[in-house]
Design an enzyme around this catalytic site. Structure first.
Site, PDB file in Angstrom:
ATOM      1  N   GLU A   1      13.439 -79.275  33.942  1.00  0.00           N
ATOM      2  CA  GLU A   1      13.902 -77.959  33.500  1.00  0.00           C
ATOM      3  C   GLU A   1      13.033 -77.451  32.350  1.00  0.00           C
ATOM      4  O   GLU A   1      12.825 -76.257  32.196  1.00  0.00           O
ATOM      5  CB  GLU A   1      15.357 -78.138  33.055  1.00  0.00           C
ATOM      6  CG  GLU A   1      16.079 -76.935  32.611  1.00  0.00           C
ATOM      7  CD  GLU A   1      17.516 -77.280  32.238  1.00  0.00           C
ATOM      8  OE1 GLU A   1      18.194 -76.350  31.792  1.00  0.00           O
ATOM      9  OE2 GLU A   1      17.938 -78.437  32.367  1.00  0.00           O
TER      10      GLU A   1
ATOM     11  N   ARG B   1      20.086 -92.872  31.471  1.00  0.00           N
ATOM     12  CA  ARG B   1      21.548 -92.932  31.600  1.00  0.00           C
ATOM     13  C   ARG B   1      21.991 -93.426  32.967  1.00  0.00           C
ATOM     14  O   ARG B   1      23.075 -93.978  33.116  1.00  0.00           O
ATOM     15  CB  ARG B   1      22.166 -91.588  31.224  1.00  0.00           C
ATOM     16  CG  ARG B   1      22.029 -91.316  29.713  1.00  0.00           C
ATOM     17  CD  ARG B   1      22.434 -89.920  29.320  1.00  0.00           C
ATOM     18  NE  ARG B   1      21.600 -88.887  29.868  1.00  0.00           N
ATOM     19  CZ  ARG B   1      20.464 -88.438  29.328  1.00  0.00           C
ATOM     20  NH1 ARG B   1      20.015 -88.949  28.209  1.00  0.00           N
ATOM     21  NH2 ARG B   1      19.771 -87.484  29.910  1.00  0.00           N
TER      22      ARG B   1
END
Length: 180
Positions: A100, A63
């Site tokens: 994460e 992105r």
């Protein structure tokens, strides 16, 4: 006066439990689909960086490519992709990092920038900071001067923005969401 941070934030979809249970995925595709909001977002970045005397914008896979290429075009400077391992066809440098919910490796072409280039490093979201730190290390290994990191969304509870700032790199964020 319009609060652009809140306006942008309203156009980001939250997808619970994706890609795994407990993750609140902040999806910017809804923001990108709205041409008015996408333009406002890019104008926020353009206003910040128009007078920064940058040489390149480096975007993180994937992105960051969207944001970075549009911003580079508007600033009339080059764009450098920092891609997932195995996607670049020429000689590369690589950096591994923790996410994460896992780990990954990114690469940059060895000729992507030259020593002393002033580079903006951009991505869509700051979570644990691993992706941006890997991009920062790659650019530094090539001798670039990273002017700032930039993201649409900061998730400060995950500690990434603190990690980036402790590394000495300033971080510009358009909005933030608390929690995970």
């Amino acid at each position: 006066m319009i609060d652009t941070s809140e306006l942008i934030k309203k156009h980001i979809r939250t997808v619970p439990d994706w890609p795994q249970v407990g993750i609140q995925f902040r999806d910017i595709t809804t923001l990108l689909q709205d041409p008015k909001i996408f333009r406002i977002l890019m104008d926020v970045f353009l206003a910040r960086y128009a007078d920064q005397k940058l040489d390149l914008v480096a975007g993180m896979d994937a992105r960051g490519f969207i944001l970075g290429s549009v911003l580079a075009y508007e600033l009339n400077i080059g764009f450098v992709p920092i891609r997932k391992k195995g996607k670049l066809p020429f000689a590369t440098l690589e950096e591994s990092y923790d996410l994460e919910y896992g780990s990954a490796t990114v690469e940059i072409h060895t000729d992507a920038c030259k020593a002393g280039d002033r580079v903006l490093l951009i991505d869509d979201l700051m979570a644990t900071g691993g992706t941006m730190m890997a991009g920062k290390r790659l650019l530094e290994r090539l001798g670039a001067n990273i002017v700032e990191g930039a993201v649409i969304v900061d998730l400060p509870d995950l500690g990434g923005s603190k990690l980036i700032e402790e590394s000495g790199l300033g971080l510009f964020k358009v909005c933030e969401f608390s929690g995970h």
